[in-house]
Scaffold this active site. Structure first.
Site, PDB file in Angstrom:
ATOM      1  N   ILE A  61     124.658  90.879  79.219  1.00  0.00           N
ATOM      2  CA  ILE A  61     125.954  90.537  79.829  1.00  0.00           C
ATOM      3  C   ILE A  61     125.819  89.220  80.592  1.00  0.00           C
ATOM      4  CG2 ILE A  61     126.739  92.946  80.067  1.00  0.00           C
ATOM      5  CD1 ILE A  61     126.569  92.443  83.144  1.00  0.00           C
ATOM      6  N   ARG A 102     126.234  97.933  94.235  1.00  0.00           N
ATOM      7  CA  ARG A 102     126.073  98.242  95.666  1.00  0.00           C
ATOM      8  C   ARG A 102     127.007  99.351  96.144  1.00  0.00           C
ATOM      9  NH1 ARG A 102     122.799  96.238  99.188  1.00  0.00           N
ATOM     10  NH2 ARG A 102     121.872  94.215  98.769  1.00  0.00           N
ATOM     11  N   GLY A 139     122.620  89.635  98.356  1.00  0.00           N
ATOM     12  CA  GLY A 139     122.077  90.270  99.567  1.00  0.00           C
ATOM     13  C   GLY A 139     120.971  91.280  99.290  1.00  0.00           C
ATOM     14  N   ARG A 181     132.806  70.607  72.876  1.00  0.00           N
ATOM     15  CA  ARG A 181     134.103  69.926  72.986  1.00  0.00           C
ATOM     16  C   ARG A 181     133.928  68.498  73.513  1.00  0.00           C
ATOM     17  NH1 ARG A 181     137.423  69.412  77.492  1.00  0.00           N
ATOM     18  NH2 ARG A 181     139.669  69.232  77.103  1.00  0.00           N
ATOM     19  N   ALA A 182     133.117  68.366  74.552  1.00  0.00           N
ATOM     20  CA  ALA A 182     132.935  67.037  75.155  1.00  0.00           C
ATOM     21  C   ALA A 182     132.225  66.087  74.191  1.00  0.00           C
ATOM     22  CB  ALA A 182     132.140  67.174  76.452  1.00  0.00           C
ATOM     23  N   ILE A 221     120.392  79.779  80.458  1.00  0.00           N
ATOM     24  CA  ILE A 221     120.667  80.481  81.722  1.00  0.00           C
ATOM     25  C   ILE A 221     119.432  80.509  82.618  1.00  0.00           C
ATOM     26  CG2 ILE A 221     122.469  81.941  80.707  1.00  0.00           C
ATOM     27  CD1 ILE A 221     120.407  84.292  81.012  1.00  0.00           C
ATOM     28  N   ASP A 222     118.287  80.119  82.064  1.00  0.00           N
ATOM     29  CA  ASP A 222     117.047  80.164  82.857  1.00  0.00           C
ATOM     30  C   ASP A 222     116.938  78.999  83.849  1.00  0.00           C
ATOM     31  OD1 ASP A 222     116.269  82.463  81.585  1.00  0.00           O
ATOM     32  OD2 ASP A 222     115.130  81.415  80.042  1.00  0.00           O
ATOM     33  N   GLY A 261     114.934  86.353  82.799  1.00  0.00           N
ATOM     34  CA  GLY A 261     114.014  85.343  83.325  1.00  0.00           C
ATOM     35  C   GLY A 261     112.594  85.761  82.990  1.00  0.00           C
ATOM     36  N   ASP A 279     114.001  74.696  76.096  1.00  0.00           N
ATOM     37  CA  ASP A 279     112.765  74.010  75.695  1.00  0.00           C
ATOM     38  C   ASP A 279     112.446  74.173  74.205  1.00  0.00           C
ATOM     39  OD1 ASP A 279     112.187  76.672  76.087  1.00  0.00           O
ATOM     40  OD2 ASP A 279     110.197  76.315  76.915  1.00  0.00           O
TER      41      ASP A 279
END
Ligand code: F6P
Length: 307
Positions: free
Chosen positions: A239, A140, A171, A6-7, A112-113, A156, A88
């Site tokens: 996700i 949790r 945490g 968009r930008a 996202i890396d 990752g 990359d």
């Protein structure tokens, strides 16, 4: 990605530059899958995950023949310069297009890396981080209710930015990264300390590229020593790559999209626009992957203290 598209479109039109969208990245470029874009074609997309232009991995583009075809299609469509959004792999391809065919290219970091030098953050990282953190908060509840040991795998393959900050913000008792050496003996010792000694739930964040081979392999290696406790594996998977972007990602993408057009107007090529210390920074494209961006080892130390 959509906020960046968009930008790019809006900043181009503002500067009287017409814009063509390329569907499915280099795959679509080779096929001439182009679409004219006007202001309304990017309306109502800033809040949407994914990319309206779609994306693809292209084996063909990795070959010189594939790039000849791609360059031909770009010239036939009277495209003067390319704005490439990606990581990359995208930038290595863009650099080759410039070097082999003289096509002007500007890169916008999107992965996202968060593993590109020349920018403090890449587009998508903050959204993925918040998604992973929210998932951990939910996991949790079960971990705590049942006093279980959870191994949560985050993306990752080569870089631990996402795992490190997910672990700290969620945490986690232990965080295992691609960058750190974690022998199984020390992992067992650390887990015994928190889990056996305090008999409470524990949560380990494992980056998929950690030397243990990921959460499933780690569970296999731990199961005998931790047999009296319930252990569960949760792989967050894709996700992390979707969903409505955070405000921070939208602002980052908006700034970088506009900066890419300014960089072009200033005569740059084969560079990436990034943001360092809240200011736009231009980096030679090759340096974005040649110069390794390191995780913050102070944060690793912090996670050891807090976990
Ligand atoms: O390159 C970014 C990344 O998110 C990695 O962290 C992950 O290993 C990979 O993509 C997953 O890619 P694919 O969607 O092709 O499985």
């Amino acid at each position: 990605m959509n906020a960046a598209v968009r930008a790019v479109v809006r900043a181009s039109l503002y500067n009287d530059i017409s814009v063509t969208g390329i569907r499915q990245g280099y795959h679509g470029m080779i096929r001439g899958d182009f679409v004219d874009m006007d202001s309304s074609s990017v309306s109502n997309i800033i809040q949407r995950g994914g990319t309206i232009l779609k994306s693809a991995r292209s084996e063909e583009f990795r070959t010189p023949e594939g790039r000849i075809l791609a360059a031909q299609k770009v010239r036939e469509a009277d495209i003067d310069a390319l704005i490439a959004i990606g990581g990359d792999g995208t930038f290595q391809g863009a650099t080759k297009l410039y070097e082999e065919h003289g096509i002007l290219v500007i890169g916008i970091p999107g992965t996202i890396d968060n593993d590109l030098s020349g920018t403090d953050e890449t587009i998508g990282y903050d959204t993925a981080l918040n998604t992973a953190m929210e998932a951990i908060d939910k996991i949790r509840d079960t971990a705590d209710a049942h006093d279980r040991l959870f191994l949560v795998e985050v993306m990752g393959r080569d870089a631990g930015f996402l795992a490190l900050e997910t672990g700290i913000s969620g945490g986690a008792e232990l965080i295992l990264l691609p960058e750190t050496v974690n022998d199984i003996k020390s992992i067992k010792r650390d887990l015994s300390e928190v889990f056996f000694a305090h008999r409470r739930s524990s949560l380990v964040v494992v980056a998929e590229g950690n030397q243990t081979g990921g959460a499933v392999h780690l569970a296999e290696k731990l199961k005998d020593d931790f047999s009296q406790y319930e252990m569960r594996v949760c792989i967050l998977g894709h996700i992390q790559r979707g969903g409505s972007p955070t405000a921070r990602d939208r602002v980052l993408a908006s700034r970088l999209g506009a900066a890419s057009i300014q960089a072009l107007l200033d005569g740059h090529t084969s560079v990436m626009v990034g943001i360092v210390n809240n200011e736009i920074k231009i980096t030679p494209m090759k340096n974005t992957w040649n110069k390794k961006k390191n995780i913050n080892y102070d944060l690793v130390e912090l996670s050891n203290i807090l976990g």
